[in-house]
Design a protein around this motif. Structure first.
Motif, mmCIF file in Angstrom:
data_model
loop_
_atom_site.group_PDB
_atom_site.id
_atom_site.type_symbol
_atom_site.label_atom_id
_atom_site.label_comp_id
_atom_site.label_asym_id
_atom_site.label_seq_id
_atom_site.Cartn_x
_atom_site.Cartn_y
_atom_site.Cartn_z
ATOM 1 N N ASN A 25 0.721 -1.424 0.154
ATOM 2 C CA ASN A 25 0.141 -0.017 -0.083
ATOM 3 C C ASN A 25 0.753 1.441 0.022
ATOM 4 O O ASN A 25 0.334 2.630 -0.182
ATOM 5 C CB ASN A 25 -0.955 -0.027 1.192
ATOM 6 N N PHE A 26 2.006 1.082 0.273
ATOM 7 C CA PHE A 26 2.867 2.320 0.528
ATOM 8 C C PHE A 26 4.099 2.454 -0.583
ATOM 9 O O PHE A 26 4.481 1.488 -1.257
ATOM 10 C CB PHE A 26 3.704 2.195 1.851
ATOM 11 N N GLU A 27 4.516 3.762 -0.957
ATOM 12 C CA GLU A 27 5.471 3.844 -1.686
ATOM 13 C C GLU A 27 6.873 3.699 -0.869
ATOM 14 O O GLU A 27 6.956 3.669 0.239
ATOM 15 C CB GLU A 27 5.407 5.232 -2.372
ATOM 16 N N ASN A 28 7.751 3.549 -1.837
ATOM 17 C CA ASN A 28 9.099 3.434 -1.073
ATOM 18 C C ASN A 28 9.603 2.371 0.036
ATOM 19 O O ASN A 28 10.066 2.453 0.919
ATOM 20 C CB ASN A 28 9.841 4.818 -0.647
ATOM 21 N N ILE A 29 8.884 1.206 -0.208
ATOM 22 C CA ILE A 29 9.212 0.191 0.743
ATOM 23 C C ILE A 29 10.455 -0.260 0.616
ATOM 24 O O ILE A 29 10.955 -0.487 -0.708
ATOM 25 C CB ILE A 29 8.095 -1.054 0.424
ATOM 26 N N ASN A 30 11.338 -0.620 1.767
ATOM 27 C CA ASN A 30 12.640 -1.076 1.662
ATOM 28 C C ASN A 30 12.577 -2.563 2.076
ATOM 29 O O ASN A 30 12.029 -3.018 3.116
ATOM 30 C CB ASN A 30 13.334 -0.340 2.784
ATOM 31 N N ILE A 31 13.198 -3.463 1.138
ATOM 32 C CA ILE A 31 13.036 -4.858 1.418
ATOM 33 C C ILE A 31 14.510 -5.243 1.681
ATOM 34 O O ILE A 31 15.508 -5.317 0.908
ATOM 35 C CB ILE A 31 12.443 -5.595 0.286
ATOM 36 N N THR A 32 14.792 -6.038 2.801
ATOM 37 C CA THR A 32 15.880 -6.596 3.089
ATOM 38 C C THR A 32 15.560 -8.273 2.988
ATOM 39 O O THR A 32 14.794 -8.660 3.499
ATOM 40 C CB THR A 32 16.284 -6.384 4.527
ATOM 41 N N ARG A 33 16.686 -8.922 2.449
ATOM 42 C CA ARG A 33 16.689 -10.204 2.404
ATOM 43 C C ARG A 33 17.859 -10.798 3.386
ATOM 44 O O ARG A 33 18.963 -10.506 2.905
ATOM 45 C CB ARG A 33 16.650 -10.740 0.982
ATOM 46 N N ALA A 34 17.382 -11.678 4.188
ATOM 47 C CA ALA A 34 18.704 -12.348 5.140
ATOM 48 C C ALA A 34 19.121 -13.598 4.322
ATOM 49 O O ALA A 34 18.324 -14.316 3.739
ATOM 50 C CB ALA A 34 17.905 -12.900 6.294
ATOM 51 N N LYS A 58 17.171 -7.616 -6.691
ATOM 52 C CA LYS A 58 15.741 -7.351 -6.432
ATOM 53 C C LYS A 58 15.580 -6.719 -5.225
ATOM 54 O O LYS A 58 14.316 -6.096 -4.932
ATOM 55 C CB LYS A 58 14.961 -8.815 -6.474
ATOM 56 N N CYS A 59 16.262 -6.676 -4.066
ATOM 57 C CA CYS A 59 16.412 -6.008 -2.758
ATOM 58 C C CYS A 59 17.096 -4.824 -2.712
ATOM 59 O O CYS A 59 18.202 -4.662 -3.279
ATOM 60 C CB CYS A 59 16.665 -7.297 -1.782
ATOM 61 N N ASP A 60 16.612 -4.118 -1.803
ATOM 62 C CA ASP A 60 17.324 -2.692 -1.204
ATOM 63 C C ASP A 60 18.622 -3.205 -0.472
ATOM 64 O O ASP A 60 19.679 -2.481 -0.375
ATOM 65 C CB ASP A 60 16.434 -2.011 -0.518
ATOM 66 N N ASN A 61 18.490 -4.358 0.177
ATOM 67 C CA ASN A 61 19.639 -4.564 1.248
ATOM 68 C C ASN A 61 19.656 -6.062 1.477
ATOM 69 O O ASN A 61 18.702 -6.792 1.474
ATOM 70 C CB ASN A 61 19.172 -3.974 2.531
ATOM 71 N N ASN A 89 25.786 -2.440 -7.247
ATOM 72 C CA ASN A 89 26.473 -1.699 -6.337
ATOM 73 C C ASN A 89 25.487 -0.931 -5.481
ATOM 74 O O ASN A 89 25.957 -0.284 -4.416
ATOM 75 C CB ASN A 89 27.466 -0.803 -7.130
ATOM 76 N N HIS A 90 24.224 -0.477 -5.800
ATOM 77 C CA HIS A 90 23.478 0.215 -5.128
ATOM 78 C C HIS A 90 22.640 -0.588 -3.864
ATOM 79 O O HIS A 90 21.968 -0.171 -2.968
ATOM 80 C CB HIS A 90 22.252 0.729 -5.919
ATOM 81 N N THR A 91 22.743 -1.958 -4.074
ATOM 82 C CA THR A 91 22.429 -2.620 -2.546
ATOM 83 C C THR A 91 23.144 -2.604 -1.626
ATOM 84 O O THR A 91 24.353 -2.958 -1.572
ATOM 85 C CB THR A 91 22.192 -4.443 -3.309
ATOM 86 N N GLU A 92 22.487 -2.226 -0.303
ATOM 87 C CA GLU A 92 23.339 -2.160 0.813
ATOM 88 C C GLU A 92 23.532 -3.445 1.429
ATOM 89 O O GLU A 92 22.734 -4.377 0.980
ATOM 90 C CB GLU A 92 22.302 -1.536 1.682
ATOM 91 N N VAL A 93 24.433 -3.663 2.289
ATOM 92 C CA VAL A 93 24.821 -5.342 2.738
ATOM 93 C C VAL A 93 25.102 -4.743 4.239
ATOM 94 O O VAL A 93 25.895 -4.031 4.535
ATOM 95 C CB VAL A 93 26.467 -5.523 2.267
ATOM 96 N N SER A 94 24.375 -5.602 4.847
ATOM 97 C CA SER A 94 24.404 -5.306 6.452
ATOM 98 C C SER A 94 25.067 -6.748 7.027
ATOM 99 O O SER A 94 24.838 -7.873 6.409
ATOM 100 C CB SER A 94 23.044 -5.418 7.045
ATOM 101 N N LEU A 95 25.959 -6.550 8.107
ATOM 102 C CA LEU A 95 26.576 -7.902 8.437
ATOM 103 C C LEU A 95 25.735 -7.977 9.920
ATOM 104 O O LEU A 95 25.539 -7.143 10.815
ATOM 105 C CB LEU A 95 28.010 -7.460 8.900
ATOM 106 N N ALA A 96 25.360 -9.342 10.068
ATOM 107 C CA ALA A 96 24.717 -9.637 11.436
ATOM 108 C C ALA A 96 25.569 -10.899 12.023
ATOM 109 O O ALA A 96 26.310 -11.393 11.332
ATOM 110 C CB ALA A 96 23.480 -9.930 11.105
ATOM 111 N N GLY A 97 25.034 -11.328 12.959
ATOM 112 C CA GLY A 97 25.543 -12.668 13.509
ATOM 113 C C GLY A 97 26.304 -12.480 14.879
ATOM 114 O O GLY A 97 27.503 -12.286 14.649
ATOM 115 N N GLY A 98 25.811 -12.441 15.898
ATOM 116 C CA GLY A 98 26.494 -12.393 17.205
ATOM 117 C C GLY A 98 27.378 -11.083 17.379
ATOM 118 O O GLY A 98 28.512 -11.257 17.937
ATOM 119 N N LEU A 99 27.108 -10.151 16.960
ATOM 120 C CA LEU A 99 28.129 -9.062 16.823
ATOM 121 C C LEU A 99 28.237 -8.230 18.244
ATOM 122 O O LEU A 99 27.114 -7.934 18.832
ATOM 123 C CB LEU A 99 27.615 -7.686 15.865
#
Length: 225
Positions: free
Chosen positions: A102-111, A132-135, A170-180
């Motif tokens: 329903n909203f514009e500019n939805i941001n999708i992260t795929r783990a 396909k994903c933002d992050n 190059n526009h896709t952001e990368v997040s680091l997770a895992g017991g940080l």
């Protein structure tokens, strides 16, 4: 170092109000039954209403299909969606989510779960979802599960994954997770330049769902020096 920080697994108002005073990027609410930090949709709605900056909230789910994503995100009016999926959820659903949300500019992260090595199948997964994903959130996978494992990905493997993602998009952001936690992040500080965001959860807790605010402040200070 300019590093975005997401604090995930928020379960209570006390932690949320303390975190909101900090220099964070996003907060995450987990609606996954197997998670020790699982909160109901109604509780997420209550917590999300406490936020002054609503666009910082992230809904973390493990959907069976695209309809489940659309239904929950529309109900909560949350713009940031983080997908953990162990079912037949595939690349096609990302397009449907964007189309029917329903909203514009939805941001999708795929783990995407990683262990010690990246084989051809994992490389293809990283490349496909980066287009396909933002992050893309890189998390340790344990017994087929991602999220809340309190286990760190070997940093060389995480860097390799980040390079694959950036090469594909190059526009896709990368997040680091895992017991940080602070000690680990300090030890890999120079390698963090390969990531856009760190995702704090199990590594900054007294117990599941109870955040160590002092530890979080130390980490934020690490990136503000």
């Amino acid at each position: 170092m300019d590093m975005k920080v997401k604090i995930c697994g928020i379960t209570n108002r006390n932690d949320l109000k303390k975190i909101e005073k900090l220099d964070y990027d996003k907060v995450g609410f987990i609606n996954i039954e197997r998670s020790k930090r699982n909160v109901s949709m109604n509780r997420i709605n209550q917590l999300e209403q406490e936020l002054n900056y609503k666009r910082s909230s992230t809904l973390v789910i493990e959907p069976d299909n695209a309809y489940d994503v659309i239904l929950k995100s529309n109900r909560l009016k949350i713009y940031n969606i983080q997908l953990h999926s162990l079912s037949s959820f595939d690349i096609r659903y990302i397009k449907w989510i964007n189309q029917y949300h329903n909203f514009e500019n939805i941001n999708i992260t795929r783990a995407i779960g990683l262990k010690d090595k990246i084989d051809k199948s994992k490389k293809r997964e990283l490349m496909d979802f980066s287009t396909k994903c933002d992050n893309i959130l890189l998390d340790y996978v344990k017994d087929g599960l991602t999220g809340g494992t309190n286990t760190q990905i070997p940093i060389d493997t995480a860097i390799k994954a980040s390079k694959i993602i950036k090469k594909a998009n190059n526009h896709t952001e990368v997040s680091l997770a895992g017991g940080l936690n602070y000690e680990y992040l300090e030890s890999i500080y120079d390698e963090l330049k390969y990531f856009d965001r760190i995702d704090l959860n199990s590594g900054v807790e007294f117990e599941p769902g109870c955040k160590n605010i002092t530890e979080i402040k130390k980490i934020l200070k690490l990136f503000n020096n």
